[in-house]
Design a protein around this motif. Structure first.
Motif, PDB file in Angstrom:
ATOM      1  N   LYS A  61      69.161  36.032  29.215  1.00 43.01           N
ATOM      2  CA  LYS A  61      69.783  35.522  27.920  1.00 43.01           C
ATOM      3  C   LYS A  61      69.499  36.341  26.817  1.00 43.01           C
ATOM      4  CE  LYS A  61      70.658  30.656  28.961  1.00 43.01           C
ATOM      5  NZ  LYS A  61      70.441  29.229  28.525  1.00 43.01           N
ATOM      6  N   GLU A  62      68.082  36.820  26.669  1.00 43.64           N
ATOM      7  CA  GLU A  62      67.730  37.622  25.502  1.00 43.64           C
ATOM      8  C   GLU A  62      67.646  39.129  25.961  1.00 43.64           C
ATOM      9  OE1 GLU A  62      67.928  36.019  22.918  1.00 43.64           O
ATOM     10  OE2 GLU A  62      67.745  33.853  23.419  1.00 43.64           O
ATOM     11  N   PRO A  63      67.745  40.074  24.948  1.00 43.95           N
ATOM     12  CA  PRO A  63      67.730  41.453  25.123  1.00 43.95           C
ATOM     13  C   PRO A  63      66.126  41.678  25.139  1.00 43.95           C
ATOM     14  CG  PRO A  63      68.396  41.151  23.059  1.00 43.95           C
ATOM     15  CD  PRO A  63      68.470  39.549  23.660  1.00 43.95           C
ATOM     16  N   SER A  64      65.681  42.779  25.644  1.00 40.82           N
ATOM     17  CA  SER A  64      64.351  42.984  25.687  1.00 40.82           C
ATOM     18  C   SER A  64      63.801  43.400  24.174  1.00 40.82           C
ATOM     19  CB  SER A  64      63.988  44.465  26.485  1.00 40.82           C
ATOM     20  OG  SER A  64      64.297  44.147  27.610  1.00 40.82           O
ATOM     21  N   PRO A  65      62.663  43.209  23.636  1.00 41.09           N
ATOM     22  CA  PRO A  65      62.174  43.120  22.206  1.00 41.09           C
ATOM     23  C   PRO A  65      61.574  44.408  21.999  1.00 41.09           C
ATOM     24  CG  PRO A  65      60.502  41.994  23.500  1.00 41.09           C
ATOM     25  CD  PRO A  65      61.775  41.987  24.410  1.00 41.09           C
ATOM     26  N   ILE A  66      61.809  45.012  20.866  1.00 44.65           N
ATOM     27  CA  ILE A  66      61.245  46.289  20.380  1.00 44.65           C
ATOM     28  C   ILE A  66      60.236  45.776  19.472  1.00 44.65           C
ATOM     29  CG2 ILE A  66      61.539  48.119  19.033  1.00 44.65           C
ATOM     30  CD1 ILE A  66      64.484  47.988  20.014  1.00 44.65           C
ATOM     31  N   ALA A  67      58.863  45.684  19.652  1.00 48.00           N
ATOM     32  CA  ALA A  67      57.753  44.951  19.066  1.00 48.00           C
ATOM     33  C   ALA A  67      56.869  46.081  18.081  1.00 48.00           C
ATOM     34  CB  ALA A  67      56.981  44.383  19.925  1.00 48.00           C
ATOM     35  N   THR A  68      56.774  45.510  16.942  1.00 43.70           N
ATOM     36  CA  THR A  68      55.552  46.262  16.182  1.00 43.70           C
ATOM     37  C   THR A  68      54.332  45.321  15.933  1.00 43.70           C
ATOM     38  OG1 THR A  68      57.070  47.612  14.940  1.00 43.70           O
ATOM     39  CG2 THR A  68      55.114  47.287  13.712  1.00 43.70           C
ATOM     40  N   PHE A  69      53.088  45.598  16.315  1.00 41.15           N
ATOM     41  CA  PHE A  69      52.012  44.580  16.434  1.00 41.15           C
ATOM     42  C   PHE A  69      50.635  45.335  16.336  1.00 41.15           C
ATOM     43  CE2 PHE A  69      53.320  45.877  20.765  1.00 41.15           C
ATOM     44  CZ  PHE A  69      51.917  45.992  21.362  1.00 41.15           C
ATOM     45  N   THR A  70      49.608  44.825  16.165  1.00 43.08           N
ATOM     46  CA  THR A  70      48.186  45.126  16.060  1.00 43.08           C
ATOM     47  C   THR A  70      47.611  44.452  17.106  1.00 43.08           C
ATOM     48  OG1 THR A  70      48.075  45.604  13.633  1.00 43.08           O
ATOM     49  CG2 THR A  70      46.239  45.324  14.759  1.00 43.08           C
ATOM     50  N   VAL A  71      46.841  45.197  17.952  1.00 37.97           N
ATOM     51  CA  VAL A  71      46.038  44.201  19.166  1.00 37.97           C
ATOM     52  C   VAL A  71      44.725  44.837  18.898  1.00 37.97           C
ATOM     53  CG1 VAL A  71      46.508  46.415  20.767  1.00 37.97           C
ATOM     54  CG2 VAL A  71      45.850  44.336  21.612  1.00 37.97           C
ATOM     55  N   ARG A  72      43.642  43.749  19.043  1.00 40.36           N
ATOM     56  CA  ARG A  72      42.306  44.124  18.603  1.00 40.36           C
ATOM     57  C   ARG A  72      41.354  43.415  19.670  1.00 40.36           C
ATOM     58  NH1 ARG A  72      44.528  41.629  13.950  1.00 40.36           N
ATOM     59  NH2 ARG A  72      44.936  43.126  12.135  1.00 40.36           N
ATOM     60  N   ILE A  73      40.232  43.769  19.792  1.00 37.66           N
ATOM     61  CA  ILE A  73      39.189  43.000  20.609  1.00 37.66           C
ATOM     62  C   ILE A  73      38.287  42.721  19.771  1.00 37.66           C
ATOM     63  CG2 ILE A  73      37.304  43.601  22.327  1.00 37.66           C
ATOM     64  CD1 ILE A  73      40.136  43.556  23.610  1.00 37.66           C
ATOM     65  N   LEU A  74      38.032  41.445  19.663  1.00 37.84           N
ATOM     66  CA  LEU A  74      37.132  40.880  18.618  1.00 37.84           C
ATOM     67  C   LEU A  74      35.640  40.454  19.311  1.00 37.84           C
ATOM     68  CD1 LEU A  74      39.371  38.826  16.440  1.00 37.84           C
ATOM     69  CD2 LEU A  74      38.773  41.108  15.877  1.00 37.84           C
ATOM     70  N   VAL A  75      34.574  40.763  19.053  1.00 36.40           N
ATOM     71  CA  VAL A  75      33.176  40.278  19.599  1.00 36.40           C
ATOM     72  C   VAL A  75      32.464  39.701  18.370  1.00 36.40           C
ATOM     73  CG1 VAL A  75      33.388  41.920  21.397  1.00 36.40           C
ATOM     74  CG2 VAL A  75      32.244  42.596  19.014  1.00 36.40           C
ATOM     75  N   ARG A  76      31.398  38.991  18.514  1.00 38.42           N
ATOM     76  CA  ARG A  76      30.609  38.345  17.794  1.00 38.42           C
ATOM     77  C   ARG A  76      29.601  39.372  17.571  1.00 38.42           C
ATOM     78  NH1 ARG A  76      31.634  33.455  16.180  1.00 38.42           N
ATOM     79  NH2 ARG A  76      32.858  32.031  17.372  1.00 38.42           N
ATOM     80  N   GLY A  77      29.170  39.533  16.175  1.00 40.94           N
ATOM     81  CA  GLY A  77      28.163  40.220  15.864  1.00 40.94           C
ATOM     82  C   GLY A  77      26.760  39.680  15.884  1.00 40.94           C
ATOM     83  N   SER A  78      25.795  40.313  15.541  1.00 42.34           N
ATOM     84  CA  SER A  78      24.169  39.744  15.539  1.00 42.34           C
ATOM     85  C   SER A  78      24.211  38.487  14.659  1.00 42.34           C
ATOM     86  CB  SER A  78      23.159  40.789  15.321  1.00 42.34           C
ATOM     87  OG  SER A  78      23.454  41.239  13.841  1.00 42.34           O
ATOM     88  N   ASP A  79      24.967  38.664  13.601  1.00 39.80           N
ATOM     89  CA  ASP A  79      25.057  37.201  12.729  1.00 39.80           C
ATOM     90  C   ASP A  79      25.954  36.419  13.138  1.00 39.80           C
ATOM     91  OD1 ASP A  79      27.267  38.441  12.208  1.00 39.80           O
ATOM     92  OD2 ASP A  79      27.061  38.638   9.866  1.00 39.80           O
ATOM     93  N   GLY A  80      26.558  36.412  14.282  1.00 42.84           N
ATOM     94  CA  GLY A  80      27.399  35.087  14.887  1.00 42.84           C
ATOM     95  C   GLY A  80      28.865  35.424  14.375  1.00 42.84           C
ATOM     96  N   GLN A  81      29.095  36.122  13.318  1.00 40.16           N
ATOM     97  CA  GLN A  81      30.552  36.432  12.705  1.00 40.16           C
ATOM     98  C   GLN A  81      31.603  37.288  13.782  1.00 40.16           C
ATOM     99  OE1 GLN A  81      31.522  34.929  10.001  1.00 40.16           O
ATOM    100  NE2 GLN A  81      29.662  33.808  10.046  1.00 40.16           N
ATOM    101  N   ARG A  82      32.430  36.901  13.701  1.00 42.04           N
ATOM    102  CA  ARG A  82      33.400  37.694  14.754  1.00 42.04           C
ATOM    103  C   ARG A  82      33.743  39.390  13.853  1.00 42.04           C
ATOM    104  NH1 ARG A  82      38.415  33.504  16.064  1.00 42.04           N
ATOM    105  NH2 ARG A  82      37.017  32.143  17.081  1.00 42.04           N
ATOM    106  N   VAL A  83      33.744  40.118  14.624  1.00 37.03           N
ATOM    107  CA  VAL A  83      33.952  41.730  14.248  1.00 37.03           C
ATOM    108  C   VAL A  83      35.000  42.218  15.333  1.00 37.03           C
ATOM    109  CG1 VAL A  83      31.756  41.835  13.088  1.00 37.03           C
ATOM    110  CG2 VAL A  83      31.875  42.643  15.227  1.00 37.03           C
TER     111      VAL A  83
END
Length: 333
Positions: A61-83
């Motif tokens: 039913k739907e045509p193929s999308p043309i996408a603009t996006f950002t993809v990231r890999i996020l891990v936790r730093g030594s202080d526990g915060q996501r970076v």
């Protein structure tokens, strides 16, 4: 190793997939998640490198999308915060149902142990039905139009399925179903003529379609109301192409012809050729003739072909002979 389905967290345009561990030779595939008009999957593989894939589920039913996006890999730093360990911006990428359309390889060290895959969609476009140029599904006139069309389609489907305020009865060979004159007239000039002049159909509010069973008749109405499902279309396409020719429903006729061309083989080519002749399906006739003559399949169907020639219109026989002569001249025979 076997595919493991992983849950995702989503907002309107943001998606996060948590990966707790991933051994070499393993992969994780997300549950389907809805962004825009499509259901999507994220696939994470660990081979020679870590690979992130993004793709929509197949949808007719739907045509193929043309996408603009950002993809990231996020891990936790030594202080526990996501970076953000790694990120990639992708612009105007056509994504079909193949997982090979978007593939992002990374080094193992980028995502060692637990990590998050985050995808933020900035825009999703489809080709315009009017100009063919891509337009965003989220902004502008085209988006408003698309949402209006979805609402109209739902209303029309409900009108047919629930029989809301029907004012004409369609009687097939095996039963009757209610419909709406205005919709039939808008979709077919033949129906329009029936209801515009002082004919029996207008006086009795009944249209008799004696050459269709009730199930095929319902498929015809479903197409006219815009909610015919593809399996029903495939099942009834021969009856539908006959009705499309009879009632001058051009878009249905084109859809049926295209579908009938797709699966020509030795078991159906002669029937398809006869239908192409009866209902003036030029593309189907051309492909049937190519199958029989250019590819030499007429010799494999010699007995069936002889019987076919005895029953069909003589003008079709003449055309077959002419095509055969033309082919012999091309090959210098």
């Amino acid at each position: 190793m076997a595919d493991c389905i992983s849950k995702v967290e989503t907002t309107t345009r943001l998606v996060q997939l948590r990966v707790d561990s991933l051994g070499t030779g393993c992969y994780r595939r997300s549950d389907p998640f809805k962004i825009g008009l499509w259901n999507w999957h994220i696939l994470i593989e660990k081979k020679a490198s870590l690979i992130v894939r993004l793709y929509p589920e197949h949808c007719r039913k739907e045509p193929s999308p043309i996408a603009t996006f950002t993809v990231r890999i996020l891990v936790r730093g030594s202080d526990g915060q996501r970076v953000e360990s790694k990120g990639l911006i992708v612009s105007d990428k056509l994504l079909r149902s193949s997982s090979d359309d978007f593939m992002w390889p990374l080094e193992y060290s980028v995502a060692y142990g637990r990590f998050l895959v985050e995808i933020e969609f900035h825009d999703l476009k489809v080709a315009s039905s009017h100009s063919g140029d891509p337009h965003s599904i989220w902004t502008g006139e085209e988006y408003l139009q698309s949402r209006a069309e979805v609402g109209i389609a739902r209303c029309l489907s409900r009108m047919l399925e629930e029989g809301l305020h029907t004012d004409v009865t369609i009687c097939s060979a095996t039963g009757c179903v209610g419909a709406h004159r205005a919709i039939l007239a808008a979709r077919s000039p033949v129906f329009d003529s029936m209801f515009s002049h002082n004919l029996m159909e207008k006086q009795s509010a009944t249209v008799r379609i004696n050459d269709m069973c009730l199930e095929s008749c319902r498929a015809l109405l479903s197409f006219l109301y815009g909610n015919l499902k593809y399996p029903d279309f495939r099942k009834h396409r021969v009856a539908l192409v006959r009705a499309a020719h009879k009632y001058d429903i051009v878009d249905l006729k084109e859809a049926c012809e295209s579908s009938l061309v797709d699966d020509i083989d030795g078991s159906n080519v002669l029937v398809r050729l006869h239908d192409a002749w009866l209902y003036q399906l030029k593309d189907l006739k051309r492909e049937c003739l190519r199958y029989l003559l250019e590819f030499g399949k007429v010799h494999d169907l010699r007995n069936e072909f002889d019987a076919f020639l005895q029953d069909v219109d003589k003008d079709l026989v003449v055309e077959l002979v002419q095509e055969q002569i033309k082919l012999l001249k091309i090959h210098g025979l």
